[in-house]
Design a protein around this motif. Sequence first.
Motif, PDB file in Angstrom:
ATOM      1  N   LYS A 213     -40.321 -11.047  26.998  1.00  0.00           N
ATOM      2  CA  LYS A 213     -39.264 -11.107  28.131  1.00  0.00           C
ATOM      3  C   LYS A 213     -39.639 -10.979  29.219  1.00  0.00           C
ATOM      4  N   ILE A 214     -40.132 -10.178  29.530  1.00  0.00           N
ATOM      5  CA  ILE A 214     -40.594  -9.090  30.847  1.00  0.00           C
ATOM      6  C   ILE A 214     -41.848 -11.207  31.419  1.00  0.00           C
ATOM      7  N   LEU A 215     -42.646 -10.744  30.557  1.00  0.00           N
ATOM      8  CA  LEU A 215     -43.861 -11.974  30.796  1.00  0.00           C
ATOM      9  C   LEU A 215     -43.060 -13.683  31.475  1.00  0.00           C
ATOM     10  N   GLU A 216     -42.004 -13.708  31.156  1.00  0.00           N
ATOM     11  CA  GLU A 216     -40.968 -15.046  30.427  1.00  0.00           C
ATOM     12  C   GLU A 216     -40.355 -14.977  31.780  1.00  0.00           C
ATOM     13  N   LEU A 217     -39.635 -14.315  32.170  1.00  0.00           N
ATOM     14  CA  LEU A 217     -39.000 -13.876  33.851  1.00  0.00           C
ATOM     15  C   LEU A 217     -39.437 -14.069  34.880  1.00  0.00           C
ATOM     16  N   ILE A 218     -40.895 -12.729  34.962  1.00  0.00           N
ATOM     17  CA  ILE A 218     -42.242 -13.271  35.708  1.00  0.00           C
ATOM     18  C   ILE A 218     -42.138 -14.552  35.915  1.00  0.00           C
ATOM     19  N   LYS A 219     -42.864 -15.311  34.767  1.00  0.00           N
ATOM     20  CA  LYS A 219     -43.181 -16.837  35.130  1.00  0.00           C
ATOM     21  C   LYS A 219     -41.938 -17.778  35.271  1.00  0.00           C
ATOM     22  N   ASN A 220     -40.770 -17.877  34.943  1.00  0.00           N
ATOM     23  CA  ASN A 220     -39.543 -18.282  34.830  1.00  0.00           C
ATOM     24  C   ASN A 220     -39.666 -18.250  37.157  1.00  0.00           C
ATOM     25  N   MET A 221     -39.426 -16.969  37.467  1.00  0.00           N
ATOM     26  CA  MET A 221     -39.240 -16.558  38.685  1.00  0.00           C
ATOM     27  C   MET A 221     -40.277 -17.034  39.579  1.00  0.00           C
ATOM     28  N   GLY A 222     -41.223 -17.707  38.738  1.00  0.00           N
ATOM     29  CA  GLY A 222     -42.719 -18.137  40.127  1.00  0.00           C
ATOM     30  C   GLY A 222     -43.344 -16.786  40.715  1.00  0.00           C
ATOM     31  N   ILE A 223     -43.251 -16.517  40.308  1.00  0.00           N
ATOM     32  CA  ILE A 223     -44.288 -15.259  40.877  1.00  0.00           C
ATOM     33  C   ILE A 223     -45.437 -14.525  40.128  1.00  0.00           C
ATOM     34  N   ALA A 224     -45.600 -15.153  38.802  1.00  0.00           N
ATOM     35  CA  ALA A 224     -46.871 -15.017  37.836  1.00  0.00           C
ATOM     36  C   ALA A 224     -47.625 -15.074  38.889  1.00  0.00           C
ATOM     37  N   LYS A 225     -48.120 -16.042  39.536  1.00  0.00           N
ATOM     38  CA  LYS A 225     -49.470 -15.862  39.745  1.00  0.00           C
ATOM     39  C   LYS A 225     -49.882 -14.282  41.206  1.00  0.00           C
ATOM     40  N   ASP A 226     -48.633 -13.759  41.557  1.00  0.00           N
ATOM     41  CA  ASP A 226     -48.369 -12.446  42.322  1.00  0.00           C
ATOM     42  C   ASP A 226     -48.377 -11.433  42.380  1.00  0.00           C
ATOM     43  N   THR A 227     -48.238 -11.394  39.927  1.00  0.00           N
ATOM     44  CA  THR A 227     -48.264 -10.012  39.878  1.00  0.00           C
ATOM     45  C   THR A 227     -48.655  -9.567  38.522  1.00  0.00           C
ATOM     46  N   PHE A 228     -49.402  -8.569  38.466  1.00  0.00           N
ATOM     47  CA  PHE A 228     -50.665  -8.179  37.719  1.00  0.00           C
ATOM     48  C   PHE A 228     -49.404  -7.221  36.874  1.00  0.00           C
ATOM     49  N   VAL A 229     -50.244  -7.230  35.638  1.00  0.00           N
ATOM     50  CA  VAL A 229     -49.350  -6.358  34.333  1.00  0.00           C
ATOM     51  C   VAL A 229     -50.719  -6.411  33.475  1.00  0.00           C
ATOM     52  N   PHE A 230     -50.368  -4.776  33.708  1.00  0.00           N
ATOM     53  CA  PHE A 230     -51.110  -3.985  32.581  1.00  0.00           C
ATOM     54  C   PHE A 230     -50.524  -2.988  31.294  1.00  0.00           C
ATOM     55  N   PHE A 231     -51.356  -3.517  30.346  1.00  0.00           N
ATOM     56  CA  PHE A 231     -50.299  -3.177  29.329  1.00  0.00           C
ATOM     57  C   PHE A 231     -51.746  -1.938  28.164  1.00  0.00           C
ATOM     58  N   THR A 232     -50.810  -0.394  28.302  1.00  0.00           N
ATOM     59  CA  THR A 232     -51.575   0.342  27.661  1.00  0.00           C
ATOM     60  C   THR A 232     -50.612   1.199  26.661  1.00  0.00           C
ATOM     61  N   SER A 233     -51.957   2.358  26.640  1.00  0.00           N
ATOM     62  CA  SER A 233     -51.259   3.731  25.786  1.00  0.00           C
ATOM     63  C   SER A 233     -51.416   4.486  25.784  1.00  0.00           C
ATOM     64  N   ASP A 234     -50.807   5.973  25.392  1.00  0.00           N
ATOM     65  CA  ASP A 234     -51.210   7.038  26.296  1.00  0.00           C
ATOM     66  C   ASP A 234     -52.253   7.748  25.750  1.00  0.00           C
ATOM     67  N   ASN A 235     -52.613   7.535  24.346  1.00  0.00           N
ATOM     68  CA  ASN A 235     -53.314   8.233  23.593  1.00  0.00           C
ATOM     69  C   ASN A 235     -53.855   7.190  21.957  1.00  0.00           C
ATOM     70  N   GLY A 236     -54.512   7.640  21.538  1.00  0.00           N
ATOM     71  CA  GLY A 236     -54.289   6.816  19.717  1.00  0.00           C
ATOM     72  C   GLY A 236     -53.491   6.921  18.801  1.00  0.00           C
ATOM     73  N   ALA A 237     -53.804   6.659  17.795  1.00  0.00           N
ATOM     74  CA  ALA A 237     -52.441   6.647  17.003  1.00  0.00           C
ATOM     75  C   ALA A 237     -52.414   7.834  16.381  1.00  0.00           C
ATOM     76  N   ALA A 238     -50.793   8.532  16.662  1.00  0.00           N
ATOM     77  CA  ALA A 238     -50.643   9.943  15.868  1.00  0.00           C
ATOM     78  C   ALA A 238     -50.330   9.815  14.335  1.00  0.00           C
ATOM     79  N   LEU A 239     -51.713  10.141  13.829  1.00  0.00           N
ATOM     80  CA  LEU A 239     -52.318  10.461  12.084  1.00  0.00           C
ATOM     81  C   LEU A 239     -50.727  10.820  11.958  1.00  0.00           C
ATOM     82  N   ILE A 240     -50.813  12.201  12.491  1.00  0.00           N
ATOM     83  CA  ILE A 240     -50.131  13.380  11.399  1.00  0.00           C
ATOM     84  C   ILE A 240     -48.553  12.738  11.814  1.00  0.00           C
TER      85      ILE A 240
END
Lengths: 468, 468
Positions: A213-240
């Motif tokens: 939904k976030i990416l869709e909004l960015i596209k629909n607003m016409g600002i996608a080519k000026d918006t850098f999005v990065f997805f990551t995590s803070d650590n590997g899975a908590a197997l515990i």
Amino acid sequence: MSKEVISRSLEEQREQLGEYLLSGQKARASLLTGRLPIRNGFFTTNAHARNAYTPQEIVGGISDSEVLLPELLKKAGYVNKIVGKWHLGHRPKYHPLKHGFDEWFGSPNCHFGPYDNKERPNIPVYRDWDMIGRYYEDIQINHKTGESNLTQIYLQEALNFISKYGSTKQPFFLYWAIDATHAPVYASKPFLGSSRRGLYGDAVREIDSSIGKILELIKNMGIAKDTFVFFTSDNGAALISAPNQGGSNSPFLCGKQTTFEGGMRVPGIAWWPGQLPPGQVSFQLSNIMDLYTTSLALAGLDPPGDRPIDGIDLSPVMLEGKVTDRPIFFYRGNEMMAVRLGLYKAHYWTWTNSWEELSQGINFCPGQNITGITTHEQVEHDFNPLLFHLGRDPGEKYPISVLSNEYQQVMPRISYVVRQHMESLIPGEPQLNVCDLAVMNWSPPGCEKIGKCLNPPESKPWKCIWPH
Amino acid sequence: MSKEVISRSLEEQREQLGEYLLSGQKARASLLTGRLPIRNGFFTTNAHARNAYTPQEIVGGISDSEVLLPELLKKAGYVNKIVGKWHLGHRPKYHPLKHGFDEWFGSPNCHFGPYDNKERPNIPVYRDWDMIGRYYEDIQINHKTGESNLTQIYLQEALNFISKYGSTKQPFFLYWAIDATHAPVYASKPFLGSSRRGLYGDAVREIDSSIGKILELIKNMGIAKDTFVFFTSDNGAALISAPNQGGSNSPFLCGKQTTFEGGMRVPGIAWWPGQLPPGQVSFQLSNIMDLYTTSLALAGLDPPGDRPIDGIDLSPVMLEGKVTDRPIFFYRGNEMMAVRLGLYKAHYWTWTNSWEELSQGINFCPGQNITGITTHEQVEHDFNPLLFHLGRDPGEKYPISVLSNEYQQVMPRISYVVRQHMESLIPGEPQLNVCDLAVMNWSPPGCEKIGKCLNPPESKPWKCIWPH
């Protein structure tokens, strides 16, 4: 037009991804400072090689002397918002709006609880400067059903922020730090039971849907080519917490709390339509600290010149397909446990956790046990570090023989890099040494407006105990 | 125009795939008969729950009473070719051209060796009825460098066959059973060192590249919309050979030789342009036996009506997105070890291998050890089978408590299915009980034409010993 920057932090299922960033404990401080925890102070010296964090009783937090990403972006005209978990200290001096953010919706600590507000207060939820309520009082998480609307609230905050500033051509930075996949795991009603992977999978699906939904909004607003999005995590899975409250590290050894690959590998996905071709995979060895330097570069800014910065600028990696050879140092508290150089990883210390913890059922490597590698004593391998080739052996199960040509050729290169690092390293002031029940979230700013102030106990600081 | 059918068999890296078929030991016989090994005779009764196969000294092979896929396709006008490893018996009566294939290029056994041709002959390579040479004599595999052109030769055989019959509108079936990723692993010179995953990765890359060339030819010939291609493997990664000569089972428990998921999960990829939309993932629980029934259905044929067929027709799954609830029974030799129903898997017996083997370094679960699950005695769990939910717990690490509601609700359904299966099961004649040095590949058909006949020793049959 200047570039917008959005970062996300998430623990999630990662079987589908081609390559991984490296991260680990204390990733949030590293993300926002571009520096190793040993430099930015997010470590403890109370005992050797211990993972510390910021529970309610912690006295410390992010130091004023650190220059956070939003502080620099602000100078370049960006408006900055954090949605979700802050976790860099909850006392007033550590408030995110005092460290470069303009807006905040979320919490200073994990959504643990419920607490009784006598022995321990429930965690507050803030809008900007003031708390607006507490978890389990005003913001519900049902441990029995796993139901909570929190991700939907966080989503709405993100959408509103992007709508507001995206339409005015105002450059913005959104740090969307959702936590639905952190135990206690939760999802909103439409997602409960929607996955084949239990509540954890439901939470992942809700996050995935929200990002859509976030990416869709960015596209629909016409600002996608000026918006850098990065997805990551803070650590590997908590197997515990697995399987019901935690993810999987697939082929990687052990999980969160360790410096094995299972504790360190996280997904890294960049999105920038028109600038980054979709579907590319880079083998660049990278780390969450690189997002600091990369974001600054994309905003046309230089990192601070008065201190070591560990992150590198990934824009040539993403935009030109370049790959830079650089080491990454894996710390646990005040100890460099391991180092990665190219596809090689050398362990100078091994430790999962203590026999005492293990005998209480605390296991960071459930089902995995490799003699001499997943050790339950702290073992120093200074003379002959354990060496793995993560291409052939991503699971760190087959150390390369000390007598082999490969070992003899590779280790001197790694030793040189480690020596260079050690000789120039000046550790920061450790922030995670002192605890005190009096500093807990008894009376956060704004509590008086909503009648949520509680009386703190007398101050009795102690040296925090970090068992692993 | 009738449909062409191509099957492939491969052990390979499978981290990228969305869903998996189930397979396991003795998959080749199941692929070509559509039946469980316990029915088609590919098992042993020499000891309880043992994996048997067809080494050179085996007396048995595929029974004449089994109706193989190419036999049926032949009646419908198909021309059938096998390229690569046959492994359903090497004595003349088991020759693939006596069991429905029209052409063969490849070997009856694994490419083990080199042997001395005195104690044990090198494995022959056949073209159609006659041997044309032996491994390590005429067909080179360099154990030191890993270099061999074998995959390129197999590729050329496939391309020639497709070119020949594809252009004449003659319906064809190609069983492309390459073995570059089976220890001893090999790759041709252009692929050596091309991966980040050592020789094993190089072999995977060469297979991947070869498949690309096959698909390209099919497209270029304009027969893609009439050619069904399926890619799968005969068992999970052989962790005993990892990392240098074996793959990874990612989150799954243990490897080849076991009935845990790591021994059973294999990739399953269907390709049929114009008929199957690309990029779809099905959650259908399926097995290599299903390819028998599916191939027959696509060719407009019925499976034999005079015997139980375990495979189901996957064409509604692929073409219409349907999903059928069906159990899969996991045998080890003559014992049903486990059963899968939906996302649940119940283990009635657990065994990795014996303590004696383990103490010799033979480990099918390297780095993995779960008390009560990866047992080194044969343990029967008949009263309370170990139950796992493979959605939440694909690694089979957290058995569902016998006292839980979930267990009490699920196990009766599984028990009912198992009882039904057991009551109707009539095991076939075991083919893998007798060994004899005299039956080895001393004088395969055609050896006289090339001066490659060797003298067999006197016949002294014994009961084969299958240690695991």
